[in-house]
Structures are given as C-alpha cells and as structure tokens.
Design an enzyme around this catalytic site. Sequence first.
Site, mmCIF file in Angstrom:
data_model
loop_
_atom_site.group_PDB
_atom_site.id
_atom_site.type_symbol
_atom_site.label_atom_id
_atom_site.label_comp_id
_atom_site.label_asym_id
_atom_site.label_seq_id
_atom_site.Cartn_x
_atom_site.Cartn_y
_atom_site.Cartn_z
ATOM 1 N N ARG A 96 2.736 19.978 6.616
ATOM 2 C CA ARG A 96 3.707 18.560 7.124
ATOM 3 C C ARG A 96 4.818 19.219 7.958
ATOM 4 N NH1 ARG A 96 6.747 15.960 5.450
ATOM 5 N NH2 ARG A 96 6.007 13.991 6.116
ATOM 6 N N GLU A 121 0.574 -0.896 -0.327
ATOM 7 C CA GLU A 121 0.042 0.062 -0.068
ATOM 8 C C GLU A 121 0.928 1.608 -0.095
ATOM 9 O OE1 GLU A 121 -2.653 -0.088 3.273
ATOM 10 O OE2 GLU A 121 -4.039 -1.550 2.838
ATOM 11 N N PRO A 122 1.456 1.153 -1.111
ATOM 12 C CA PRO A 122 2.901 2.785 -1.151
ATOM 13 C C PRO A 122 1.637 4.170 -1.697
ATOM 14 C CG PRO A 122 3.020 1.332 -2.977
ATOM 15 C CD PRO A 122 2.052 0.659 -1.906
ATOM 16 N N GLY A 123 2.721 4.935 -0.625
ATOM 17 C CA GLY A 123 1.638 6.348 -1.357
ATOM 18 C C GLY A 123 3.074 7.080 -1.285
ATOM 19 N N ARG A 124 3.269 7.139 0.142
ATOM 20 C CA ARG A 124 4.524 8.972 -0.052
ATOM 21 C C ARG A 124 6.018 7.907 -1.214
ATOM 22 N NH1 ARG A 124 5.866 11.399 4.280
ATOM 23 N NH2 ARG A 124 4.177 9.926 5.206
ATOM 24 N N CYS A 159 -1.511 33.562 9.353
ATOM 25 C CA CYS A 159 -1.543 34.320 11.064
ATOM 26 C C CYS A 159 -1.697 33.117 12.054
ATOM 27 C CB CYS A 159 -3.081 35.284 11.651
ATOM 28 S SG CYS A 159 -2.913 36.447 12.447
ATOM 29 N N GLU A 160 -0.685 32.732 12.422
ATOM 30 C CA GLU A 160 0.081 31.720 13.044
ATOM 31 C C GLU A 160 1.438 31.424 13.443
ATOM 32 O OE1 GLU A 160 -1.984 28.913 14.613
ATOM 33 O OE2 GLU A 160 -3.917 29.489 13.596
ATOM 34 N N TYR A 166 3.413 17.445 12.246
ATOM 35 C CA TYR A 166 4.771 16.691 12.649
ATOM 36 C C TYR A 166 6.066 17.326 13.031
ATOM 37 C CZ TYR A 166 1.630 14.177 10.043
ATOM 38 O OH TYR A 166 0.067 13.774 8.746
ATOM 39 N N TYR A 169 1.214 13.844 0.501
ATOM 40 C CA TYR A 169 0.703 14.438 1.583
ATOM 41 C C TYR A 169 0.776 15.931 2.058
ATOM 42 C CZ TYR A 169 0.606 10.054 2.640
ATOM 43 O OH TYR A 169 -0.026 8.328 2.506
HETATM 44 C C1 LIG Z 1 -3.513 1.896 6.254
HETATM 45 C C2 LIG Z 1 -2.690 2.787 4.803
HETATM 46 N N1 LIG Z 1 -2.440 2.197 3.615
HETATM 47 C C3 LIG Z 1 -1.540 3.108 3.464
HETATM 48 C C4 LIG Z 1 -0.955 3.825 3.633
HETATM 49 C C5 LIG Z 1 0.518 4.819 2.784
HETATM 50 O O1 LIG Z 1 1.386 4.845 4.028
HETATM 51 P P1 LIG Z 1 2.590 5.128 3.112
HETATM 52 O O2 LIG Z 1 2.482 6.854 2.552
HETATM 53 O O3 LIG Z 1 3.562 5.810 4.001
HETATM 54 O O4 LIG Z 1 3.115 5.121 1.959
HETATM 55 C C6 LIG Z 1 -1.346 4.815 4.956
HETATM 56 C C7 LIG Z 1 -0.900 5.653 5.384
HETATM 57 O O5 LIG Z 1 -0.149 5.819 6.306
HETATM 58 C C8 LIG Z 1 -2.512 4.167 5.799
HETATM 59 O O6 LIG Z 1 -2.281 4.335 6.792
HETATM 60 N N1 LIG Z 2 0.111 12.660 6.502
HETATM 61 C C1 LIG Z 2 1.221 11.957 6.802
HETATM 62 C C2 LIG Z 2 1.086 10.715 6.996
HETATM 63 C C3 LIG Z 2 -0.214 9.888 6.901
HETATM 64 C C4 LIG Z 2 -0.223 8.553 6.804
HETATM 65 C C5 LIG Z 2 -1.685 7.925 6.763
HETATM 66 N N2 LIG Z 2 -1.549 6.879 7.907
HETATM 67 C C6 LIG Z 2 2.275 13.143 6.605
HETATM 68 O O1 LIG Z 2 2.545 13.349 5.854
HETATM 69 O O2 LIG Z 2 3.114 12.704 6.284
#
Ligand SMILES: Cc1ncc(COP(=O)(O)O)c(C=O)c1O
Ligand SMILES: N[C@@H](CCCC[NH3+])C(=O)O
Length: 483
Positions: free
Chosen positions: A378, A339-342, A410-411, A382, A439
């Site tokens: 971000r 499940e990659p996103g980042r 304004c923060e 974080y 993100y």
């Molecule tokens: C259930 C789930 N799947 C996939 C992701 C995508 O993760 P990442 O963006 O770190 O690859 C996340 C984010 O943490 C998640 O909570």
């Molecule tokens: N929003 C976070 C990642 C959250 C991933 C979702 N579980 C970020 O910016 O790094």
Amino acid sequence: MAAATNFSHSPFISKTLTHSLNHNPFPKNPTLPFKLSKSYSLKAAISQQNPATATTQKTTQFKHCFTKSQDGFLYCENVKVQEIMESVEKRPFYLYSKPQITRNVEAYKDALEGLRSIIGYAIKANNNLKILEHLRGLGCGAVLVSGNELRLALRAGFDPTRCIFNGNGKLLDDLVLAAQEGVFVNVDSEFDLENIVAAARIAGKKVNVLLRINPDVDPQVHPYVATGNKNSKFGIRNEKLQWFLDAVKAHPNELKLVGAHCHLGSTITKVDIFRDAAALMVNYIDEIRAQGFEVDYLNIGGGLGIDYYHSGAVLPTPRDLIDTVRELVLSRDLNLIIEPGRSLIANTCCLVNRVTGVKTNGTKNFVVIDGSMAELIRPSLYDAYQHIELVSPALPSAEVSTFDVVGPVCESADFLGKDRELPTPAKGAGLVVHDAGAYCMSMASTYNLKMRPPEYWVEDGGSVSKIRQGETFEDHIRFFEGL
Ligand SMILES: Cc1ncc(COP(=O)(O)O)c(C=O)c1O
Ligand SMILES: N[C@@H](CCCC[NH3+])C(=O)O
C-alpha cells in the site's frame, strides 16, 4: 485445525497454536436516456431524513488492539509481540487479534439494529480462510469479485444467499456457479447482463440481480480507490437505466430484479457522502418500483476509512454511517446491504518485521527491515501512510532520528514508511507496520522470491495460533514439477 507451535516459554501463550448468445435478445439503444417521472431533487430526498432519530455519535472509531505498555513493549491484546516474535519462524509475519475482528463486526451489528440487513464482508480485503470462517460465524455475508472468492466463501461456509457477486469483468463460468448457488449478482454493464442471462440458462436457475448504478458521487479519496464517480470503470450510468430495466423485463425466466447497488469508494471519512448517494439511490428505487419491479434491496457500498495515522482523529463509526442512511432505508421498507472490508479487518493486524540494519546515504537515514513492498504494497502503490513502531523499548543510548523504513526488494519504491522519527533500532529489533489487516496480505506478491508470510492470531484468552502457513521456496519449485 491450527498448526501446533510451541510457545512454552511465554507466560501469555498457550502451547496449542492451535458459457454466448448468437442472437441479441436485448433492447436496442442502450444509451436511451432514463427519465425520472417525478421531479427529483437531491436536497428534497435528503430532507426526508428525520435528524431527530439519527443518533449520530462522534466517537473515535475502531480502537487499536495493539497497545504499548508504559515500559515500551507492544502488546496484541494481552500478549507481548516480542515474545511471539521469539517463538515463531524468523521471517516477517502477520499478527491479528481475533477479538478485535469480533468487536469490529459487533459494532456494525449494533449499528444495524432495527434494520433488515446483510453485512457483506468484502473478501478482497483479506481472504484468510480462518478469518472468513470467523466472520461467517459472526453472521456476516460475503462480497465477491471472482469465482475463486466465491469458491472460498462457500468453503468457509457462507450462506450463498447472503453473498453478493460484484465486478466489471465477471466470467461466464463464475456466473454459472453464482447462479447455481443462488448468489445475488450485481449487473455492471450490457455485456455483463448478457452473460448473467446466459449463466442463468446454463444453470437452469433464475438469478437475483441488483443494478449497479454509478451515482457519480465524489468520495473525496485517492483516485485509485474511488469507484462511483463518472470516470469509473464500474457500474452503469443512470442515462442507461431504462435499457437495463427493459432488458430485465425481456428475460423473466432468467432474471429477477431485486434491488439497486452503488459503490462509492474506499477510505471514506465523511458520512455525508453516503447520505448523498443513498438519497440518489432511493429515488432510483422509487422509479424502478413505479415500473412494477418488486425491488427490496438497497446495497450501498463504500468503505469507511480508519485512523491509519493513529492520530486519535474523530472518524465516522459504523453507527454514524448507518444512522445517516437509516431513515431513507426505513422510509422505503428496504433491506440494506453494506460491503465493508477495511473497516472490519484493517485495524486487527500488524505486519511484524525484524530490523536487518540501519544505514545512511549522507542525506537520508534508512532502517532496512526483512518485510517489504512484497508483503505490504500500500505505501508503494498509493503512497499510503501506515503507522510504524518498534515492538520493544530501544536502548537508552539510541539516538532518535528521521528514517525511511525500507525493505530489501530491488525497487526504489520499496518503502513501508517515509520520514519516520524513530529511536535508532538495534539489528534484529522488532518493528511493526500497523493496520495491515486489509489489502496487505491479500495484495502480497512473491516479487524477488520473497515468499508470502505466515499469519497468526491472538485468540480470545490470549493463546496464539498459526492461521496460514508461510509460503516456501519449495512451494515455488512445485510449479515447475512435471513440466
Ligand atoms: C464493490 C466493492 N465492495 C466492497 C469494497 C470494500 O471496501 P472497503 O474495504 O473500503 O470497505 C470495495 C472496495 O473498495 C468495492 O469496490
Ligand atoms: N486496495 C485498496 C482498496 C481497494 C478497494 C477495492 N475497490 C487499498 O489498499 O486501500
């Protein structure tokens, strides 16, 4: 179709930018401890891996597609960012490299060769429709956490049977849509299972479900992005597993258990963490199979970190990740879902800003830019580091100083970077925040009525297209029309 923008004066850029259950049919005692029938040891499970077949390559992962020329200009692929800035609306914008998105997906596809797998792109990282269509075209499935993400995935043409619906608070109507479309659904809790059963009845369709087990593995990341440790709101505790198996057995017309899922967290930089989790998960799968379930899918979610510091650090690649779990997956003849996103999208993009001015308060120097925490939260949320640099060389006379790079919001939390050494930039100078593909836009807000920015990408061959309109003041006014 991409909106047409005239970039005629740039030699690099083409002209075409181009439903409730009244009775409870579920087994009682959801805290019944789940017992593994076999004696189980994490170490033993790990040793089933054959280190000789793990072709772990320690390479610097995810190359940067934004590079500085010797004369100090920043390029996205072969296009000068300064020239793009001069050709588009005067406001912050996101700039992506389409070829880099392709390269990132190809790295996962290469790594997964020889395995039955689904790359489930996590839409929450970036939900630009054009980017989704591109990812779908490259063969990705999608990971969804809301009904609207599911609707968008369908709009982008994703095969629903390669989509996975996650989440600790999935709504009944959204589950009905998922059931109708044949999407995999991850079960997160007792009430979630009740809702999935209800959705299956409404849709008149059996739902393929995976149990999201909380492996209680420490991903060694910021607590806000850890998802698989014992205090997490996500997933089911292994002590409750037997209850869930009995509940699935009690609903043969509504549920088909096809696999197990875990998600560890995001920004993970040690692949051992995935190996530990996979070892735990295949043992759960063995136990689930021993009860007569034909489970074929292991969904091992957890996202790789990237080199946000641009330090050249050696970080795990997709191949390192997959090789770490390959033998365990093959040994159980499983389909692997990731499940990659980042790691698919973050490094493909910069937020491009203009310098509004430079000031000092006597103790600190500030570069004030037009971008802010509204466009990119971000760092504020974080305390995340994202690399910052100027898009063009500073004047030779520009003094190098240490600055906080801040927005106009304004923060006091409105900063993009703290204590950054930069040549003092001129008013109007371009300044980018790197690794803004994940993100950032998907978490952008309209705070202080800073409307969400437009997005562009550099395509294969170097043409630049708008891939999302920037929001306008009129868009805001429209919410009140007719009230
Ligand atoms: C259930 C789930 N799947 C996939 C992701 C995508 O993760 P990442 O963006 O770190 O690859 C996340 C984010 O943490 C998640 O909570
Ligand atoms: N929003 C976070 C990642 C959250 C991933 C979702 N579980 C970020 O910016 O790094």
